[in-house]
Design an enzyme around this catalytic site. Structure first.
Site, PDB file in Angstrom:
ATOM      1  N   TRP A 190      -8.145  -6.691  10.549  1.00  7.05           N
ATOM      2  CA  TRP A 190      -6.927  -6.516   9.739  1.00  7.05           C
ATOM      3  C   TRP A 190      -6.421  -5.073   9.769  1.00  7.05           C
ATOM      4  O   TRP A 190      -6.057  -4.511   8.741  1.00  7.05           O
ATOM      5  CB  TRP A 190      -7.145  -7.005   8.308  1.00  7.05           C
ATOM      6  CG  TRP A 190      -7.509  -8.454   8.254  1.00  7.05           C
ATOM      7  CD1 TRP A 190      -6.660  -9.517   8.397  1.00  7.05           C
ATOM      8  CD2 TRP A 190      -8.813  -9.015   8.089  1.00  7.05           C
ATOM      9  NE1 TRP A 190      -7.365 -10.698   8.321  1.00  7.05           N
ATOM     10  CE2 TRP A 190      -8.683 -10.426   8.136  1.00  7.05           C
ATOM     11  CE3 TRP A 190     -10.075  -8.455   7.903  1.00  7.05           C
ATOM     12  CZ2 TRP A 190      -9.771 -11.279   8.005  1.00  7.05           C
ATOM     13  CZ3 TRP A 190     -11.156  -9.317   7.784  1.00  7.05           C
ATOM     14  CH2 TRP A 190     -10.995 -10.699   7.830  1.00  7.05           C
ATOM     15  N   HIS A 191      -6.379  -4.498  10.985  1.00  5.51           N
ATOM     16  CA  HIS A 191      -5.885  -3.126  11.154  1.00  5.51           C
ATOM     17  C   HIS A 191      -4.667  -3.081  12.064  1.00  5.51           C
ATOM     18  O   HIS A 191      -4.414  -2.067  12.724  1.00  5.51           O
ATOM     19  CB  HIS A 191      -6.978  -2.229  11.738  1.00  5.51           C
ATOM     20  CG  HIS A 191      -8.156  -2.046  10.838  1.00  5.51           C
ATOM     21  ND1 HIS A 191      -9.310  -1.397  11.249  1.00  5.51           N
ATOM     22  CD2 HIS A 191      -8.370  -2.417   9.543  1.00  5.51           C
ATOM     23  CE1 HIS A 191     -10.182  -1.383  10.242  1.00  5.51           C
ATOM     24  NE2 HIS A 191      -9.636  -1.985   9.202  1.00  5.51           N
ATOM     25  N   HIS A 247     -10.900   2.747   9.372  1.00 11.35           N
ATOM     26  CA  HIS A 247     -10.090   1.893   8.506  1.00 11.35           C
ATOM     27  C   HIS A 247      -8.837   2.641   8.069  1.00 11.35           C
ATOM     28  O   HIS A 247      -8.916   3.778   7.602  1.00 11.35           O
ATOM     29  CB  HIS A 247     -10.925   1.448   7.309  1.00 11.35           C
ATOM     30  CG  HIS A 247     -12.148   0.681   7.720  1.00 11.35           C
ATOM     31  ND1 HIS A 247     -12.247  -0.690   7.605  1.00 11.35           N
ATOM     32  CD2 HIS A 247     -13.309   1.089   8.299  1.00 11.35           C
ATOM     33  CE1 HIS A 247     -13.412  -1.087   8.085  1.00 11.35           C
ATOM     34  NE2 HIS A 247     -14.078  -0.033   8.506  1.00 11.35           N
ATOM     35  N   GLN A 268      -6.440   2.391   5.621  1.00 13.57           N
ATOM     36  CA  GLN A 268      -5.748   2.494   4.338  1.00 13.57           C
ATOM     37  C   GLN A 268      -5.703   3.928   3.812  1.00 13.57           C
ATOM     38  O   GLN A 268      -4.708   4.336   3.197  1.00 13.57           O
ATOM     39  CB  GLN A 268      -6.318   1.535   3.306  1.00 13.57           C
ATOM     40  CG  GLN A 268      -7.628   1.872   2.668  1.00 13.57           C
ATOM     41  CD  GLN A 268      -7.821   1.094   1.356  1.00 13.57           C
ATOM     42  OE1 GLN A 268      -6.887   0.820   0.610  1.00 13.57           O
ATOM     43  NE2 GLN A 268      -9.069   0.716   1.091  1.00 13.57           N
ATOM     44  N   THR A 326       0.823  -1.207   0.000  1.00 15.03           N
ATOM     45  CA  THR A 326       0.000   0.000   0.000  1.00 15.03           C
ATOM     46  C   THR A 326       0.854   1.252   0.000  1.00 15.03           C
ATOM     47  O   THR A 326       0.730   2.115  -0.867  1.00 15.03           O
ATOM     48  CB  THR A 326      -0.941  -0.012   1.212  1.00 15.03           C
ATOM     49  OG1 THR A 326      -1.644  -1.266   1.273  1.00 15.03           O
ATOM     50  CG2 THR A 326      -1.948   1.128   1.126  1.00 15.03           C
ATOM     51  N   ALA A 327       1.735   1.386   1.000  1.00 11.41           N
ATOM     52  CA  ALA A 327       2.575   2.576   1.093  1.00 11.41           C
ATOM     53  C   ALA A 327       3.778   2.502   0.174  1.00 11.41           C
ATOM     54  O   ALA A 327       4.189   3.516  -0.404  1.00 11.41           O
ATOM     55  CB  ALA A 327       3.041   2.766   2.538  1.00 11.41           C
ATOM     56  N   ALA A 377       2.041   0.862   7.998  1.00 10.52           N
ATOM     57  CA  ALA A 377       1.195   0.919   9.194  1.00 10.52           C
ATOM     58  C   ALA A 377       1.968   0.672  10.482  1.00 10.52           C
ATOM     59  O   ALA A 377       1.494   1.022  11.563  1.00 10.52           O
ATOM     60  CB  ALA A 377       0.051  -0.086   9.076  1.00 10.52           C
ATOM     61  N   GLU A 402       9.688  -6.663  -4.051  1.00  7.90           N
ATOM     62  CA  GLU A 402       8.410  -7.234  -3.642  1.00  7.90           C
ATOM     63  C   GLU A 402       8.489  -8.752  -3.669  1.00  7.90           C
ATOM     64  O   GLU A 402       8.889  -9.346  -4.678  1.00  7.90           O
ATOM     65  CB  GLU A 402       7.284  -6.752  -4.545  1.00  7.90           C
ATOM     66  CG  GLU A 402       5.954  -7.465  -4.365  1.00  7.90           C
ATOM     67  CD  GLU A 402       5.480  -7.498  -2.910  1.00  7.90           C
ATOM     68  OE1 GLU A 402       5.101  -8.584  -2.438  1.00  7.90           O
ATOM     69  OE2 GLU A 402       5.521  -6.424  -2.249  1.00  7.90           O
ATOM     70  N   ASN A 408      -7.581  -6.372   1.003  1.00  3.57           N
ATOM     71  CA  ASN A 408      -8.486  -5.838   2.024  1.00  3.57           C
ATOM     72  C   ASN A 408      -9.928  -5.772   1.525  1.00  3.57           C
ATOM     73  O   ASN A 408     -10.234  -6.077   0.376  1.00  3.57           O
ATOM     74  CB  ASN A 408      -7.996  -4.469   2.519  1.00  3.57           C
ATOM     75  CG  ASN A 408      -8.048  -3.388   1.444  1.00  3.57           C
ATOM     76  OD1 ASN A 408      -8.745  -3.506   0.451  1.00  3.57           O
ATOM     77  ND2 ASN A 408      -7.303  -2.323   1.659  1.00  3.57           N
TER      78      ASN A 408
END
Length: 616
Positions: A551-552, A596, A598, A48-49, A586, A68, A137
């Site tokens: 999932w946080h 949330h 994201q 994500t980031a 995160a 990755e 997600n």
């Protein structure tokens, strides 16, 4: 479980296919391993980031290499990731210890036994694919409260994180497509929202955010039930720094994806990476694992990586940016010599920076639900019905609408009312009262499953999530080998305050179900927890046995003003005690923000990219 797409699967497309790109052959964005390489910046983690930071750095003309561990989710997870309607049913999100493996897109992490949650081990999904967790997600997009960002700014000693200063990064990262009420076709689910906090039209960010083109009928009843207990529908939505009452969610869905021709998931890969491939010289090392961050005289100079067992080195002339997520970022720091010296020394790892906070402060917002039979149809009931699914499929493929086009629905936030707080201990009340005044304590989420039985079309699932967990877990390592999974203890319900709040929240769920507004569609007795669960002790035990993650997870490399206070990174995400190394994901959140995460993670990536390019 949703029905398959009846053999008419949306085509899985390689990133290097298509005619979108003209200035560069898309295939040239993917490095051919193995082979040493040198870049200005090496970004570890294409999630994500990571992809957001990488794209912004590459847009400045800098050379950027992304590492990755996974591949392309379009191929490796297919419709389960691409089609919004599968978001809640995909096997990768199974929370139980024994789960259907999805090794191409998920790290398959299993926690340590949870002492506060009936000794259970849980599978904690973590994205191992381009796009990371934004590829797995459930697509919900909302921002925290103004008070929560002020708390962040105060904790880390930087006004950059106040709402007024941080808002520009939310706007910069995304583009909002306004709701299509004709496609939603639900008169009692229309709404208003705050247009001033969005970019629409030209020169917006690459991430696509929209309101889904479908309204689950069961969710309209949950909205009525929540309103009956005091949670009115918000007139501005959940993206203006105020989380109060209910709203239909914004989601990371491209409502008319030019690649697929219908509504699809918008991830950091489908947004930032595709843009970067077309507009920069960014390079991706995919299916490649980072095994160690390399240092020279206390400065990060590169990363040791391995592709299918072949090891080589990626050198960073300027900085290494670590973006491997809440569980793997602290692991990679520790195996590289950054972390609690006692733990590192016990494993024979030379200590480069003794940071006791690495892997600590793990926070996770758990949730649990009350279920009841309902007579109304729902997305799952339609998609599991052979007589209705073909029409839903055609609606999706030809109009980008219908149940397959939507992942979410209705959520609501509240501070528990006075009537719910009377049983709280003095300590719990003190902890809750210390939160910013605008921070809600509970999030309510509408959900549904296909139902069976007399008059039961849908099993309605109304859930509550604890937004401000006081319990703390941790991530540590058992080996100096980065390929050995980290040890994860979520710490669920180990703080008595969380237990008290959870019991109160479940009672609120029952109040909503009991509202007269729900009587028209409620069928039969409560399914879960069931009539035998009544006392506070019984409720708490049921929650310990059934609560799962939303999932946080966050906080394992917490941002702060100093290492002495347990922080790992400073306000610009630089790791304390070394040079040339930042963490952007995160794991650096100092605490769990309401809602949330994201949206906040994308904004954080934009902010840190600005810091890097400005030399901060």
């Amino acid at each position: 479980m949703f029905a398959p797409l009846s053999g008419t699967n949306v085509l899985a497309v390689l990133l290097l296919c298509g005619t979108t790109f003209a200035a560069r052959l898309p295939s040239s964005a993917f490095a051919v391993p193995p082979g040493d390489a040198t870049y200005d910046y090496v970004v570890v983690g294409g999630g994500t980031a990571g992809l957001a930071v990488a794209a912004r750095l590459a847009s400045s003309g800098a050379s950027v290499g992304v590492v990755e561990a996974g591949g392309a989710y379009e191929l490796d997870n297919g419709n389960q990731s691409i089609v919004p309607g599968y978001a809640f049913s995909q096997p990768a999100l199974a929370p139980v210890e024994v789960f259907p493996p999805r090794p191409l897109v998920d790290w398959s992490l299993v926690s340590q036994p949870q002492t506060g949650a009936a000794g259970r081990k849980v599978h904690y999904a973590a994205g191992k694919t381009l796009g990371g967790t934004s590829a797995l997600n459930t697509l919900a997009y909302n921002r925290g409260t103004k008070g929560s960002y002020q708390k962040w700014a105060t904790l880390v000693g930087s006004s950059a994180y106040t709402w007024d200063n941080f808002l520009k990064y939310f706007v910069k990262s995304s583009e909002l497509t306004p709701p299509d009420f004709a496609k939603r076709n639900t008169p009692n689910a229309t709404f208003t929202y705050d247009t001033s906090v969005w970019c629409t039209g030209k020169n917006c960010g690459p991430l696509q955010v929209s309101y889904s083109n479908w309204v689950d009928p069961s969710h309209t009843w949950f909205a009525a039930g929540l309103k009956a207990i005091g949670l009115n529908t918000s007139t501005i939505g959940h993206n203006s720094g105020i989380l109060q009452g209910g709203a239909y969610t914004t989601e990371t869905i491209d409502p008319s994806d030019p690649w697929f021709g219908t509504a699809t998931r918008s991830s950091s890969e489908s947004s930032y990476l595709r843009w970067a491939i077309a507009n920069t010289q960014l390079m991706v090392h995919y299916r490649t694992i980072a095994t160690k961050i390399l240092f020279t005289s206390g400065k990060a100079t590169g990363v040791s990586v391995a592709t299918e067992g072949y090891s080589y080195t990626l050198t960073a002339k300027k900085e290494v940016i670590l973006s491997a997520g809440t569980f793997h970022s602290p692991q990679l720091l520790m195996v590289s010599g950054i972390g609690p010296s006692a733990k590192l020394s016990s494993l024979g790892i030379p200590v480069i920076s003794n940071l006791v906070g690495v892997g600590q402060n793990l926070q996770d917002q758990i949730f649990f639900s009350v279920q009841n039979g309902m007579s109304t149809p729902s997305s799952p009931s339609i998609l599991s019905d052979p007589a209705q699914e073909p029409a839903a499929l055609q609606q999706y493929l030809t109009k980008a609408a219908g149940p397959y086009s939507s992942a979410g629905g209705y959520i609501a936030f509240e501070k528990l009312p006075a009537s719910s707080r009377t049983a709280f201990s003095a300590r719990t009340n003190s902890l809750l009262n210390a939160l910013p005044a605008d921070v809600p304590e509970i999030e309510y989420l509408a959900g549904s499953f296909a139902g069976t039985g007399a008059g039961v079309v849908t099993i309605g699932d109304l859930s509550a999530s604890i937004l401000n967990p006081f319990s703390r877990g941790n991530v540590t390592i058992s080996s100096a080998d980065a390929t050995v999974p980290p040890l994860v203890d979520m710490g669920w319900l180990t703080d008595p305050a969380d237990a008290e709040v959870a019991v109160a929240a479940l009672k609120r769920l029952r109040q909503a179900w009991a509202a007269p507004a729900m009587a028209a569609v409620k069928v039969g007795p409560e399914v879960k927890p069931g009539g035998a669960v009544q006392t506070d002790a019984q409720i708490l035990q049921w929650i310990r046995e059934n609560a799962i993650q939303i999932w946080h997870a966050c906080g394992t490399n917490a941002m702060g003003s100093s290492a002495a206070a347990g922080a790992v990174v400073g306000p610009t995400a630089k790791v304390f005690g070394v040079a040339g190394l930042r963490v952007v994901d995160a794991s650096v959140l100092p605490f769990a923000l309401p809602g949330h995460p994201q949206a906040t993670i994308y904004a954080l990536a934009e902010k840190i990219a600005d810091d890097i390019l400005a030399g901060r």
